[in-house]
Scaffold this active site. Structure first.
Site, PDB file in Angstrom:
ATOM      1  N   HIS A  49       0.815  -1.215   0.000  1.00 26.14           N
ATOM      2  CA  HIS A  49       0.000   0.000   0.000  1.00 26.14           C
ATOM      3  C   HIS A  49       0.846   1.262   0.000  1.00 26.14           C
ATOM      4  O   HIS A  49       0.324   2.362   0.146  1.00 26.14           O
ATOM      5  CB  HIS A  49      -0.935   0.027   1.206  1.00 26.14           C
ATOM      6  CG  HIS A  49      -1.761  -1.199   1.389  1.00 26.14           C
ATOM      7  ND1 HIS A  49      -1.361  -2.261   2.188  1.00 26.14           N
ATOM      8  CD2 HIS A  49      -2.954  -1.567   0.849  1.00 26.14           C
ATOM      9  CE1 HIS A  49      -2.262  -3.223   2.155  1.00 26.14           C
ATOM     10  NE2 HIS A  49      -3.258  -2.843   1.336  1.00 26.14           N
ATOM     11  N   HIS A  66      36.240 -36.221  11.379  1.00 30.75           N
ATOM     12  CA  HIS A  66      35.587 -36.665  10.138  1.00 30.75           C
ATOM     13  C   HIS A  66      36.429 -36.334   8.910  1.00 30.75           C
ATOM     14  O   HIS A  66      36.327 -36.992   7.879  1.00 30.75           O
ATOM     15  CB  HIS A  66      34.200 -36.020   9.998  1.00 30.75           C
ATOM     16  CG  HIS A  66      34.249 -34.648   9.399  1.00 30.75           C
ATOM     17  ND1 HIS A  66      34.684 -33.549  10.097  1.00 30.75           N
ATOM     18  CD2 HIS A  66      33.935 -34.184   8.143  1.00 30.75           C
ATOM     19  CE1 HIS A  66      34.627 -32.485   9.314  1.00 30.75           C
ATOM     20  NE2 HIS A  66      34.179 -32.834   8.129  1.00 30.75           N
ATOM     21  N   ASP A  75      35.341 -31.027  14.815  1.00 29.93           N
ATOM     22  CA  ASP A  75      35.214 -32.404  14.336  1.00 29.93           C
ATOM     23  C   ASP A  75      36.216 -32.646  13.209  1.00 29.93           C
ATOM     24  O   ASP A  75      35.837 -33.015  12.101  1.00 29.93           O
ATOM     25  CB  ASP A  75      33.776 -32.676  13.861  1.00 29.93           C
ATOM     26  CG  ASP A  75      33.506 -34.170  13.663  1.00 29.93           C
ATOM     27  OD1 ASP A  75      34.466 -34.913  13.366  1.00 29.93           O
ATOM     28  OD2 ASP A  75      32.354 -34.599  13.784  1.00 29.93           O
ATOM     29  N   ASP A 101      30.278 -33.242   3.083  1.00 29.19           N
ATOM     30  CA  ASP A 101      29.657 -32.906   4.370  1.00 29.19           C
ATOM     31  C   ASP A 101      28.141 -32.921   4.273  1.00 29.19           C
ATOM     32  O   ASP A 101      27.454 -33.398   5.183  1.00 29.19           O
ATOM     33  CB  ASP A 101      30.104 -31.512   4.826  1.00 29.19           C
ATOM     34  CG  ASP A 101      31.527 -31.499   5.360  1.00 29.19           C
ATOM     35  OD1 ASP A 101      31.967 -32.529   5.912  1.00 29.19           O
ATOM     36  OD2 ASP A 101      32.190 -30.463   5.222  1.00 29.19           O
ATOM     37  N   HIS A 124      36.643 -36.705   3.978  1.00 24.62           N
ATOM     38  CA  HIS A 124      37.184 -35.871   2.901  1.00 24.62           C
ATOM     39  C   HIS A 124      38.435 -36.453   2.244  1.00 24.62           C
ATOM     40  O   HIS A 124      39.042 -35.800   1.391  1.00 24.62           O
ATOM     41  CB  HIS A 124      37.502 -34.466   3.436  1.00 24.62           C
ATOM     42  CG  HIS A 124      36.308 -33.740   3.968  1.00 24.62           C
ATOM     43  ND1 HIS A 124      35.119 -33.644   3.268  1.00 24.62           N
ATOM     44  CD2 HIS A 124      36.104 -33.074   5.133  1.00 24.62           C
ATOM     45  CE1 HIS A 124      34.248 -32.951   3.993  1.00 24.62           C
ATOM     46  NE2 HIS A 124      34.809 -32.599   5.116  1.00 24.62           N
TER      47      HIS A 124
HETATM   48 FE1  FES Z   1       0.199  -2.245   3.532  1.00 23.78          FE
HETATM   49 FE2  FES Z   1       2.822  -2.553   3.751  1.00 23.78          FE
HETATM   50  S1  FES Z   1       1.736  -0.775   3.200  1.00 23.78           S
HETATM   51  S2  FES Z   1       1.317  -4.054   3.909  1.00 23.78           S
HETATM   52 FE    FE Z   2      33.813 -31.498   6.544  1.00 21.86          FE
END
Ligand code: FES
Ligand code: FE
Length: 454
Positions: free
Chosen positions: A111, A216, A213, A363, A221
């Protein structure tokens, strides 16, 4: 057949047993747990919003998430930073659809209400058409995030006006964060990003992976590292120079004798750069921390921010329900680094830790199946084990925070869930126990203290 009944949410203290090192699988998939996390973890903790370098001028803004809440972070005319919910107070539409930009005001698409960069309601479209005499404009601005604060370039927000200050929240963990943020006093910056991707995992799985970790990495890897980087991903150590450190649920795992090893990404120029600045880091932060730069290590800041020193991937695991995350990553570099070095790091991070990165794919699969399998009716009633390194805390050490020996340990995972449980059980911050009372002097975090400047 009757549908299987869902077990009710157990008492929170039944979710983890820190003496035996066990964790309930429910923490990864249960929506009841997740809804409480939104309130008690993400609604209370300091959450990463952005880097100061992204917002140099008044009106510069970025949009990001605090868990499921979308927010705008914007530089004010006085140089300060403010954050607001990115939603219109009229009918709730999203206000800004940009990841970042510069604005003199924010205008809602629906709006046409407009808001200043300070969040105040400035104007309403078509004012001649309606009677707004009963409306107090001052009450209809963008909703502010209660606290915004920075530590050495990293900007955090907190929804809880009663949360402790950021300096206290990070506490002595700043001693380690300075290895990432303050190598030479020139600060850091992001190159590229955010790179965004979706992983079908619980947000805690990757945080606990990065909190310490390395275990792992040598398995998960290995083949990708050998295929693309030309060697094993990392040598992992069990010696007197290898540690897990944690404080307030944050954690870092490192070895002091591997400067530049993780950083190389197969790139000798990055290693050369790190060796080159090591004397500067030593004079600024001391010998010990100069041995941490670009070393084989990883860290997480509670609850959902992680960094991989050396590979320089900086990431936030944004939760999207109990079984999904939106991952945001950037490459963090020293501002003073040569352009070529920054570019090498960005490319290295993309090769390894991006949606197409060789390690990210390894991962991601682990993260997804470590979440999804826990939803099974029988599976969800089982506990997991996180007890490696129980009893390995070091008493006599020059390092601050809670310090544990060995790089392969689960001390940081236990500390992460200890903090998680403390927050989940607390009615407010006043109830959260202090679990590591030994504190460094506050001046330890101000490297430009008067005695150095004199
Ligand atoms: Fe109406 Fe933002 S102006 S929802
Ligand atoms: Fe990793």
């Amino acid at each position: 057949l009757q549908p299987a009944s869902t077990p009710p949410l157990p008492n929170l203290e039944q979710l983890a047993d820190f003496e035996r090192g066990t964790l309930s699988r429910r923490v990864y998939w249960d929506d009841l747990v997740y809804q409480q996390e939104l309130e008690k973890i993400f609604g209370r903790c300091w959450l990463f919003l952005g880097h100061e370098s992204q917002l140099p001028k008044p009106g510069d803004f970025l949009t990001t998430y605090m868990a499921e809440d979308h927010v705008i972070l914007v530089r004010q005319r006085d140089g300060s930073l403010k954050a607001f919910l990115n939603t219109c107070p009229h009918r709730g539409n999203r206000i800004s659809f940009s990841d970042f930009g510069n604005a003199r005001s924010f205008v809602c698409n629906y709006h046409g209400w407009s808001f200043g960069i300070d969040g105040a309601l400035k104007g309403m479209a078509g004012q001649e058409l309606f009677d707004a005499s009963g409306m107090k404009s001052a009450e209809h601005g963008l909703h502010p995030v209660a606290q915004v604060a920075s530590y050495k370039g990293l900007v955090f927000g907190n929804m809880d006006p009663n949360a402790p200050p950021l300096s206290e929240y990070l506490g002595d963990f700043r001693y380690y964060l300075d290895v990432m943020l303050d190598m030479d006093g020139q600060g850091t910056e992001f190159v590229g990003g955010p790179v965004k991707s979706v992983i079908h995992c619980n947000w805690k799985v990757p945080t606990e992976n990065f909190i310490g970790d390395i275990y792992h990495a040598l398995w998960t890897h290995d083949s990708a590292a050998r295929a693309v980087l030309g060697g094993a991903v990392a040598e992992v150590y069990k010696d007197e120079h290898s540690f897990h450190v944690n404080h307030n649920g944050h954690g870092w795992e490192f070895n002091l004798d591997t400067v530049g090893n993780c950083a190389t990404l197969g790139d000798k120029e990055l290693r050369k750069y790190l060796y080159g600045i090591q004397p500067t880091v030593a004079s600024r932060l001391g010998e010990l921390r100069s041995k941490m730069i670009g070393a084989i290590s990883s860290c997480s800041v509670f609850p959902n921010m992680s960094f991989l020193p050396g590979q320089n991937t900086f990431r936030v695991w944004q939760p999207r329900g109990p079984g999904r995350i939106e991952l945001h990553t950037w490459t963090l570099v020293n501002k003073s680094a040569p352009q070529d070095i920054k570019e090498r790091w960005r490319k290295g991070a993309m090769l390894t830790f991006s949606p197409s990165g060789i390690f990210e794919m390894d991962d991601g699969e682990n993260f997804e199946f470590s979440t999804r399998t826990n939803a099974g009716f029988l599976t969800r009633q089982q506990n997991l084990y996180m007890g490696l390194g129980l009893g390995s805390r070091l008493q006599d050490t020059e390092l601050p925070c809670n310090v544990y020996r060995n790089q392969v340990n689960e001390a940081n995972q236990r500390a992460f869930y200890r903090r998680w449980l403390d927050l989940m059980q607390a009615q407010s911050w006043a109830d959260v126990p202090v679990r590591d009372p030994n504190r460094l002097d506050e001046s330890a975090f101000h490297h430009d203290a008067p005695q150095e400047a004199a």
